[in-house]
Enzyme design. Structure first.
Site, PDB file in Angstrom:
ATOM      1  N   THR A  68      97.517  78.304  65.751  1.00 15.31           N
ATOM      2  CA  THR A  68      98.226  78.194  67.010  1.00 15.31           C
ATOM      3  C   THR A  68      98.232  79.555  67.701  1.00 15.31           C
ATOM      4  OG1 THR A  68     100.419  78.832  66.214  1.00 15.31           O
ATOM      5  CG2 THR A  68      99.742  76.536  65.852  1.00 15.31           C
ATOM      6  N   GLU A  69      98.712  79.580  68.945  1.00 16.17           N
ATOM      7  CA  GLU A  69      98.810  80.851  69.664  1.00 16.17           C
ATOM      8  C   GLU A  69      99.728  81.820  68.929  1.00 16.17           C
ATOM      9  OE1 GLU A  69      99.228  80.955  73.947  1.00 16.17           O
ATOM     10  OE2 GLU A  69      98.741  78.824  74.047  1.00 16.17           O
ATOM     11  N   TYR A  70     100.877  81.327  68.477  1.00 11.80           N
ATOM     12  CA  TYR A  70     101.800  82.185  67.739  1.00 11.80           C
ATOM     13  C   TYR A  70     101.184  82.661  66.430  1.00 11.80           C
ATOM     14  CZ  TYR A  70     105.809  81.273  70.792  1.00 11.80           C
ATOM     15  OH  TYR A  70     106.672  81.218  71.857  1.00 11.80           O
ATOM     16  N   GLU A  93     106.836  67.977  73.659  1.00 11.60           N
ATOM     17  CA  GLU A  93     107.396  69.247  74.102  1.00 11.60           C
ATOM     18  C   GLU A  93     108.626  68.973  74.958  1.00 11.60           C
ATOM     19  OE1 GLU A  93     108.643  72.730  74.748  1.00 11.60           O
ATOM     20  OE2 GLU A  93     106.913  72.509  73.412  1.00 11.60           O
ATOM     21  N   LYS A 133     121.330  81.475  63.629  1.00 13.87           N
ATOM     22  CA  LYS A 133     122.756  81.432  63.296  1.00 13.87           C
ATOM     23  C   LYS A 133     123.069  80.240  62.397  1.00 13.87           C
ATOM     24  CE  LYS A 133     124.218  83.822  67.484  1.00 13.87           C
ATOM     25  NZ  LYS A 133     125.056  83.780  68.712  1.00 13.87           N
ATOM     26  N   GLU A 191     102.709  66.147  67.037  1.00 18.52           N
ATOM     27  CA  GLU A 191     103.164  67.529  66.889  1.00 18.52           C
ATOM     28  C   GLU A 191     104.450  67.665  67.689  1.00 18.52           C
ATOM     29  OE1 GLU A 191     101.886  72.211  67.487  1.00 18.52           O
ATOM     30  OE2 GLU A 191     100.709  70.653  68.471  1.00 18.52           O
ATOM     31  N   ASP A 222     111.511  76.828  66.528  1.00 18.04           N
ATOM     32  CA  ASP A 222     112.634  77.725  66.781  1.00 18.04           C
ATOM     33  C   ASP A 222     113.459  77.867  65.503  1.00 18.04           C
ATOM     34  OD1 ASP A 222     114.997  78.981  67.624  1.00 18.04           O
ATOM     35  OD2 ASP A 222     114.966  77.981  69.574  1.00 18.04           O
ATOM     36  N   ASP A 226     113.141  65.269  73.912  1.00 18.18           N
ATOM     37  CA  ASP A 226     113.831  65.949  72.829  1.00 18.18           C
ATOM     38  C   ASP A 226     113.510  65.225  71.525  1.00 18.18           C
ATOM     39  OD1 ASP A 226     115.942  66.786  70.936  1.00 18.18           O
ATOM     40  OD2 ASP A 226     116.818  67.762  72.687  1.00 18.18           O
ATOM     41  N   ASP A 256     106.152  81.858  60.568  1.00 21.70           N
ATOM     42  CA  ASP A 256     106.062  83.242  60.089  1.00 21.70           C
ATOM     43  C   ASP A 256     107.449  83.740  59.682  1.00 21.70           C
ATOM     44  OD1 ASP A 256     107.109  83.404  62.748  1.00 21.70           O
ATOM     45  OD2 ASP A 256     106.667  85.558  62.701  1.00 21.70           O
TER      46      ASP A 256
END
Length: 214
Positions: free
Chosen positions: A194-196, A68, A123, A43, A119, A97, A155
């Site tokens: 997930t939490e989000y 992460e 832009k 993940e 993320d 990364d 989302d």
């Protein structure tokens, strides 16, 4: 959202048996870490680790690696494992990364990649930084097995539509997709939130998901 720096995070992560230091793409590196030859699922951008920890608890015959970038976020996942009565033996974390994936995984070594609520980099000039951009898809192509899959949830409709357009540009196949995961009985089967995902769903936001293959 600005991340709060936690001065102790680096030291805790460096000493944690769950976090791999100095990983290598050399053949057999991950076999030696896990002491088996089970499939590897990763993940990217795992956040606080709820999703991948649950996966590892449910599937001990798969090796999971949570990636992460930020130590202050990874710290929370480490703390969650520390609180468990028995942490899954099939789970490890990397602080790195995603641009460096080919330095820690060999070609065809990964069987599945999860991207959850990445993320959106809204832009236009930052489009190549999105984890579903053709640049990153080409990177995943280097480490994913020939029958491996990429699973993406978000989302953000603009990011989802962008991602669907990038797949054919990077020569990926779109296997399945939905614009409302929680109302799609087939794709929502065995879904781990997930939490989000819990947060956005509680607000009434639809969750978008696709599964793609090389």
């Amino acid at each position: 959202m600005r991340l709060r720096n936690i001065p102790s995070a680096d030291g805790i992560i460096a000493e944690s048996p769950f976090c791999i230091q100095n990983p290598s793409s050399c053949p057999d590196f991950w076999k030696n870490v896990f002491q088996n030859e089970n499939p590897i699922h990763i993940e990217i951008g795992m956040g606080k680790g709820d999703f991948i920890i649950q996966l590892a608890q449910q599937n001990p015959d798969i090796n999971y690696i949570g990636i992460e970038k930020y130590t202050s976020v990874l710290l929370r996942a480490v703390q969650k494992l520390q609180r468990l009565e028995a942490a899954p033996a099939c789970l490890r974390f990397l602080c790195m990364d995603a641009e460096n994936l080919s330095e820690v995984f060999s070609p065809n070594e990964v069987s599945r990649i999860y991207l959850n609520f990445s993320d959106p980099w809204p832009k236009k000039r930052h489009a190549r930084r999105r984890l579903t951009s053709r640049q990153f898809l080409s990177l995943y192509d280097q480490i994913l097995s020939s029958h491996g899959t990429l699973e993406f949830k978000t989302d953000n409709k603009l990011l989802f539509d962008f991602s669907l357009e990038e797949l054919p540009e990077a020569h990926w196949n779109l296997d399945s997709f939905t614009y409302d995961l929680h109302q799609d009985a087939q794709m929502n089967q065995n879904n781990i939130m997930t939490e989000y995902e819990k947060k956005f769903s509680a607000l009434g936001n639809p969750i978008y998901k696709f599964i793609a293959s090389r």
